[in-house]
Design an enzyme around this catalytic site. Structure first.
Site: not given
Ligand code: GRF
Length: 192
Positions: A21-22, A114, A150
């Site tokens: 999703s990011n 993170h 991290d």
């Molecule tokens: C997010 O919560 C990010 O902070 C963490 O893993 C998750 C990934 O979510 N590192 P997505 O794959 O971007 O939906």
């Protein structure tokens, strides 16, 4: 967009392991006029990463590297990165730790999202741990990547209140909304 505006955007690779999703959010951001980056390569450590579908959807090159032998994989990864003239890497839910050697050889900025208020709760299961410890606040952080998990310099951070009724799933959902705002903001902060 690049051709129309004549602007040269920073060639970026996003590394994922899961839902993406990011990644989707960063792709959308990259297509805005104000974005300093373009996304030219999507890297995953597993072909099962759901986020890989965005490569097809948005017509972006994708590559899967199984990190069975980290040294060999990173060598191949670096070759691909160089071939594609990648100048910036965003980790987005990428579950492998990049070696000091890779970070040094790439030699340019690598950042990560993170889901905690770093330096608290490095590693996995951040929301479960925050709730278990009865924290009042949780959040997310964008930071530079070093070979220490991290731990690199913080770029920006968003804090939210944990509600009494929050479980790790509802908290993760709330924080993800913030992640989608924070990641583009971090990129704007770095390059403007
Ligand atoms: C997010 O919560 C990010 O902070 C963490 O893993 C998750 C990934 O979510 N590192 P997505 O794959 O971007 O939906």
């Amino acid at each position: 967009m690049e051709k129309l505006t004549g602007l040269k955007k920073i060639k970026t690779s996003v590394f994922i392991s899961g839902t993406g999703s990011n990644l989707k959010n960063l792709i959308k951001f990259s297509k805005t006029k104000k974005s300093p980056i373009s996304i030219n390569l999507i890297v995953s450590n597993t072909s099962k990463a759901k986020g890989l579908k965005y490569a097809d959807q948005y017509n972006i090159k994708k590559k899967v590297f199984n990190f069975k032998d980290t040294k060999i994989t990173e060598k191949n990864l670096l070759t691909t990165i160089n071939k594609n003239k990648i100048e910036f890497i965003c980790l987005a839910g990428f579950l492998k730790i990049l070696s000091k050697n890779f970070i040094k050889k790439f030699g340019k900025k690598i950042i990560n999202m993170h889901p905690s208020l770093l330096p608290k709760y490095k590693g996995l299961n951040t929301h479960e741990r925050a709730i278990k410890n009865k924290e009042k606040y949780a959040g997310c952080t964008v930071h530079y990547v070093t070979s220490k998990l991290d731990s690199g310099k913080i770029i920006n951070q968003k804090k939210i209140k944990i509600a009494a009724k929050d479980g790790s799933i509802s908290l993760a959902k709330k924080i993800l909304v913030q992640e989608h705002k924070l990641y583009p903001a971090a990129i704007m902060k770095i390059f403007n």
